[in-house]
Design a protein around this motif. Structure first.
Motif, PDB file in Angstrom:
ATOM      1  N   ASP A   6      -7.732  -6.271 -14.008  1.00 51.25           N
ATOM      2  CA  ASP A   6      -6.611  -6.241 -14.830  1.00 51.25           C
ATOM      3  C   ASP A   6      -5.384  -5.957 -13.877  1.00 51.25           C
ATOM      4  OD1 ASP A   6      -6.552  -2.460 -15.848  1.00 51.25           O
ATOM      5  OD2 ASP A   6      -7.218  -3.575 -14.022  1.00 51.25           O
ATOM      6  N   ALA A   7      -5.338  -6.345 -12.734  1.00 48.27           N
ATOM      7  CA  ALA A   7      -4.597  -5.977 -11.863  1.00 48.27           C
ATOM      8  C   ALA A   7      -3.204  -7.117 -11.758  1.00 48.27           C
ATOM      9  CB  ALA A   7      -5.104  -6.026 -10.226  1.00 48.27           C
ATOM     10  N   ASP A   8      -3.416  -8.117 -12.442  1.00 48.41           N
ATOM     11  CA  ASP A   8      -2.004  -8.956 -12.264  1.00 48.41           C
ATOM     12  C   ASP A   8      -0.955  -8.201 -12.653  1.00 48.41           C
ATOM     13  OD1 ASP A   8      -3.704 -10.790 -11.148  1.00 48.41           O
ATOM     14  OD2 ASP A   8      -3.673 -12.295 -12.837  1.00 48.41           O
ATOM     15  N   GLY A   9       0.176  -8.314 -11.953  1.00 49.30           N
ATOM     16  CA  GLY A   9       1.279  -7.872 -12.542  1.00 49.30           C
ATOM     17  C   GLY A   9       1.474  -6.358 -12.239  1.00 49.30           C
ATOM     18  N   LEU A  10       0.859  -5.546 -11.239  1.00 45.82           N
ATOM     19  CA  LEU A  10       0.838  -4.410 -10.958  1.00 45.82           C
ATOM     20  C   LEU A  10       2.012  -3.990  -9.907  1.00 45.82           C
ATOM     21  CD1 LEU A  10      -2.832  -3.087 -10.071  1.00 45.82           C
ATOM     22  CD2 LEU A  10      -1.444  -2.615 -12.277  1.00 45.82           C
ATOM     23  N   THR A  11       2.995  -2.922 -10.486  1.00 46.63           N
ATOM     24  CA  THR A  11       4.108  -2.752  -9.641  1.00 46.63           C
ATOM     25  C   THR A  11       3.705  -2.000  -8.413  1.00 46.63           C
ATOM     26  OG1 THR A  11       4.325  -0.343 -10.545  1.00 46.63           O
ATOM     27  CG2 THR A  11       5.426  -2.296 -11.884  1.00 46.63           C
ATOM     28  N   VAL A  12       4.449  -1.620  -7.438  1.00 44.39           N
ATOM     29  CA  VAL A  12       4.321  -1.082  -6.177  1.00 44.39           C
ATOM     30  C   VAL A  12       3.806   0.209  -6.273  1.00 44.39           C
ATOM     31  CG1 VAL A  12       5.357  -0.231  -4.159  1.00 44.39           C
ATOM     32  CG2 VAL A  12       6.018  -2.342  -4.838  1.00 44.39           C
ATOM     33  N   GLY A  13       4.461   1.026  -7.424  1.00 39.68           N
ATOM     34  CA  GLY A  13       4.129   2.312  -7.676  1.00 39.68           C
ATOM     35  C   GLY A  13       2.444   2.473  -8.295  1.00 39.68           C
ATOM     36  N   GLN A  14       2.226   1.150  -9.123  1.00 42.48           N
ATOM     37  CA  GLN A  14       0.911   1.415  -9.647  1.00 42.48           C
ATOM     38  C   GLN A  14      -0.323   1.203  -8.392  1.00 42.48           C
ATOM     39  OE1 GLN A  14       1.715  -1.432 -12.586  1.00 42.48           O
ATOM     40  NE2 GLN A  14       1.413  -0.168 -14.200  1.00 42.48           N
ATOM     41  N   VAL A  15       0.305   0.266  -7.503  1.00 44.11           N
ATOM     42  CA  VAL A  15      -0.708  -0.135  -6.485  1.00 44.11           C
ATOM     43  C   VAL A  15      -0.850   0.876  -5.676  1.00 44.11           C
ATOM     44  CG1 VAL A  15      -0.857  -1.543  -4.265  1.00 44.11           C
ATOM     45  CG2 VAL A  15      -0.384  -2.485  -6.634  1.00 44.11           C
ATOM     46  N   SER A  16       0.251   1.897  -5.333  1.00 49.77           N
ATOM     47  CA  SER A  16       0.367   2.933  -4.513  1.00 49.77           C
ATOM     48  C   SER A  16      -0.634   3.964  -5.023  1.00 49.77           C
ATOM     49  CB  SER A  16       1.740   3.516  -4.246  1.00 49.77           C
ATOM     50  OG  SER A  16       1.562   4.795  -3.547  1.00 49.77           O
ATOM     51  N   THR A  17      -0.614   4.089  -6.323  1.00 45.27           N
ATOM     52  CA  THR A  17      -1.344   5.121  -6.980  1.00 45.27           C
ATOM     53  C   THR A  17      -3.108   4.893  -6.847  1.00 45.27           C
ATOM     54  OG1 THR A  17       0.204   6.006  -8.508  1.00 45.27           O
ATOM     55  CG2 THR A  17      -2.178   6.471  -8.912  1.00 45.27           C
ATOM     56  N   LEU A  19      -4.655   2.806  -4.682  1.00 44.06           N
ATOM     57  CA  LEU A  19      -5.110   2.642  -3.355  1.00 44.06           C
ATOM     58  C   LEU A  19      -4.814   3.851  -2.438  1.00 44.06           C
ATOM     59  CD1 LEU A  19      -4.487  -1.083  -2.532  1.00 44.06           C
ATOM     60  CD2 LEU A  19      -6.395  -0.113  -3.341  1.00 44.06           C
ATOM     61  N   GLY A  20      -4.038   4.676  -2.848  1.00 41.49           N
ATOM     62  CA  GLY A  20      -3.845   6.027  -2.168  1.00 41.49           C
ATOM     63  C   GLY A  20      -3.001   5.716  -0.839  1.00 41.49           C
ATOM     64  N   VAL A  21      -1.993   4.788  -1.049  1.00 39.04           N
ATOM     65  CA  VAL A  21      -1.004   4.482   0.013  1.00 39.04           C
ATOM     66  C   VAL A  21       0.182   4.714  -0.418  1.00 39.04           C
ATOM     67  CG1 VAL A  21      -2.690   2.862   1.259  1.00 39.04           C
ATOM     68  CG2 VAL A  21      -0.944   2.022  -0.295  1.00 39.04           C
ATOM     69  N   THR A  22       0.983   4.901   0.737  1.00 45.70           N
ATOM     70  CA  THR A  22       2.519   5.233   0.162  1.00 45.70           C
ATOM     71  C   THR A  22       3.103   3.864  -0.192  1.00 45.70           C
ATOM     72  OG1 THR A  22       3.370   5.072   2.407  1.00 45.70           O
ATOM     73  CG2 THR A  22       2.529   7.018   1.693  1.00 45.70           C
ATOM     74  N   VAL A  23       4.225   3.930  -1.060  1.00 42.94           N
ATOM     75  CA  VAL A  23       5.177   2.885  -1.263  1.00 42.94           C
ATOM     76  C   VAL A  23       5.847   2.196   0.033  1.00 42.94           C
ATOM     77  CG1 VAL A  23       7.260   2.079  -2.591  1.00 42.94           C
ATOM     78  CG2 VAL A  23       5.686   3.602  -3.716  1.00 42.94           C
ATOM     79  N   ARG A  24       6.209   3.204   0.966  1.00 42.94           N
ATOM     80  CA  ARG A  24       6.780   2.723   2.342  1.00 42.94           C
ATOM     81  C   ARG A  24       5.898   1.977   3.032  1.00 42.94           C
ATOM     82  NH1 ARG A  24       9.027   6.877   6.842  1.00 42.94           N
ATOM     83  NH2 ARG A  24       9.911   5.450   8.296  1.00 42.94           N
ATOM     84  N   ALA A  25       4.544   2.446   3.119  1.00 46.81           N
ATOM     85  CA  ALA A  25       3.493   1.490   3.820  1.00 46.81           C
ATOM     86  C   ALA A  25       3.354  -0.037   3.033  1.00 46.81           C
ATOM     87  CB  ALA A  25       2.274   2.139   3.775  1.00 46.81           C
ATOM     88  N   LEU A  26       3.470   0.129   1.584  1.00 49.02           N
ATOM     89  CA  LEU A  26       3.237  -1.194   0.823  1.00 49.02           C
ATOM     90  C   LEU A  26       4.584  -2.102   1.243  1.00 49.02           C
ATOM     91  CD1 LEU A  26       1.923   0.002  -2.223  1.00 49.02           C
ATOM     92  CD2 LEU A  26       0.751  -1.357  -0.784  1.00 49.02           C
ATOM     93  N   HIS A  27       5.942  -1.406   1.516  1.00 48.87           N
ATOM     94  CA  HIS A  27       7.042  -2.214   1.624  1.00 48.87           C
ATOM     95  C   HIS A  27       6.838  -2.633   2.937  1.00 48.87           C
ATOM     96  CE1 HIS A  27       9.666  -0.238  -1.645  1.00 48.87           C
ATOM     97  NE2 HIS A  27       8.574  -1.222  -2.160  1.00 48.87           N
ATOM     98  N   LEU A  56      -5.142  -5.966  -0.192  1.00 45.74           N
ATOM     99  CA  LEU A  56      -4.610  -4.733   0.023  1.00 45.74           C
ATOM    100  C   LEU A  56      -5.773  -3.475   0.413  1.00 45.74           C
ATOM    101  CD1 LEU A  56      -1.556  -4.495  -2.233  1.00 45.74           C
ATOM    102  CD2 LEU A  56      -1.714  -4.179   0.211  1.00 45.74           C
ATOM    103  N   HIS A  57      -6.957  -3.809  -0.438  1.00 44.16           N
ATOM    104  CA  HIS A  57      -7.971  -3.005  -0.200  1.00 44.16           C
ATOM    105  C   HIS A  57      -8.725  -3.242   1.151  1.00 44.16           C
ATOM    106  CE1 HIS A  57     -11.477  -0.455  -1.314  1.00 44.16           C
ATOM    107  NE2 HIS A  57     -12.341  -1.711  -0.873  1.00 44.16           N
ATOM    108  N   ARG A  58      -8.725  -4.436   1.489  1.00 45.62           N
ATOM    109  CA  ARG A  58      -9.387  -4.372   2.893  1.00 45.62           C
ATOM    110  C   ARG A  58      -8.738  -4.017   3.907  1.00 45.62           C
ATOM    111  NH1 ARG A  58     -11.102 -10.633   3.574  1.00 45.62           N
ATOM    112  NH2 ARG A  58     -12.037  -9.717   5.298  1.00 45.62           N
ATOM    113  N   ILE A  59      -7.250  -4.188   3.855  1.00 46.15           N
ATOM    114  CA  ILE A  59      -6.317  -3.650   4.763  1.00 46.15           C
ATOM    115  C   ILE A  59      -6.582  -2.120   4.864  1.00 46.15           C
ATOM    116  CG2 ILE A  59      -3.965  -3.154   5.250  1.00 46.15           C
ATOM    117  CD1 ILE A  59      -3.140  -5.829   3.987  1.00 46.15           C
TER     118      ILE A  59
END
Length: 268
Positions: A6-17, A19-27, A56-59
């Motif tokens: 159900d991941a299509d359309g996840l926001t940066v904040g949702q992905v951050s939560t 995967l346990g990575v920061t929004v800054r890292a994703l940016h 992202l998970h592999r990263i």
């Protein structure tokens, strides 16, 4: 791995939560082209698809095992990259770091023991090195009296890295000095003479290299203790009658020659 169904359309904040990575890292990963979101909203906000989430998970996994971002990019994007070789090389580096951390842990254990006990030798080792009359409990007593001082900390740090053989060398050097002090008394050496001053300086240098830095003022305080303390006085007078007093007088005379008044000297 996170459920990407159900991941299509996840926001940066949702992905951050997830995967346990920061929004800054994703940016940052987006900016360098390592992991760009496949979708954007009409307002330009990033949206991640299931495929993006898998990458992202592999990263995250590769980063957790210590691969740098450029190495991760090569592993993910270069079809000729030796992924297995990269993982094996990283495993070797991790094993080396683990070995180093174990060594550091063992060193910390020795340092803690040294601060608590002072001398990291068994009672049997102490008797063999310092003689059967050696009191193995005196370091525990010293810890109670001086454990909060800078000198005890300096001594403990040296003790933590000193082997039984190195302690034997210290004991031999102290025994040589004791013999020289006894010979000086036999020869009628006068406190304040060049010969006596040489022995006083030899004592200060030996003490400083073996235990902790000893100033001349601190040496004066030790000289008083050598004469006044029954155990120290018995040690020196056991070498030669009157040696404890002779040594204290010699230390005082040397201190005066260096501009220090023995009567007002303090532990500093």
């Amino acid at each position: 791995m996170p459920d990407a169904a159900d991941a299509d359309g996840l926001t940066v904040g949702q992905v951050s939560t997830r995967l346990g990575v920061t929004v800054r890292a994703l940016h940052h990963w987006d900016d360098i082209g390592l992991a760009r979101p496949s979708l954007r909203t009409a307002a330009g906000y990033r949206l991640y698809t299931a495929g993006d989430l898998e990458r992202l998970h592999r990263i995250v996994v590769y980063r957790e095992i210590g691969l740098g971002l450029e190495r991760i990019r090569a592993v993910l994007d270069d079809p000729t990259a030796d992924v297995l070789g990269a993982l094996r090389a990283q495993r070797t580096q991790v094993a080396q770091r683990i070995d180093r951390l174990r060594q550091l842990s063992a060193g910390l254990d020795r340092m803690i023991d040294a601060h608590e006990r002072g001398l990291l030798l068994t009672a049997e080792q102490q008797a063999a090195i310092f003689g059967p009359e050696w009191n193995a409990d005196q370091h525990a007593q010293a810890r109670q009296r001086y454990g909060d001082t800078a000198q005890w900390q300096q001594y403990a740090e040296r003790s933590a890295s000193r082997s039984a053989e190195e302690w034997q060398a210290v004991a031999d050097a102290v025994a040589d000095l004791d013999r020289a002090l006894g010979y000086a008394v036999d020869a009628g050496v006068t406190p304040g003479s060049p010969e006596a001053d040489h022995l006083v300086e030899r004592h200060r240098e030996l003490f400083s290299s073996s235990y902790f830095p000893l100033t001349r003022q601190m040496q004066v305080c030790l000289g008083r203790m050598f004469e006044a303390d029954p155990a120290f006085a018995a040690h020196y007078d056991g070498i030669r009658a009157g040696l404890a007093t002779w040594f204290r007088r010699s230390i005082d005379a040397s201190a005066r020659a260096h501009g220090i008044d023995p009567d007002t000297a303090t532990w500093q």
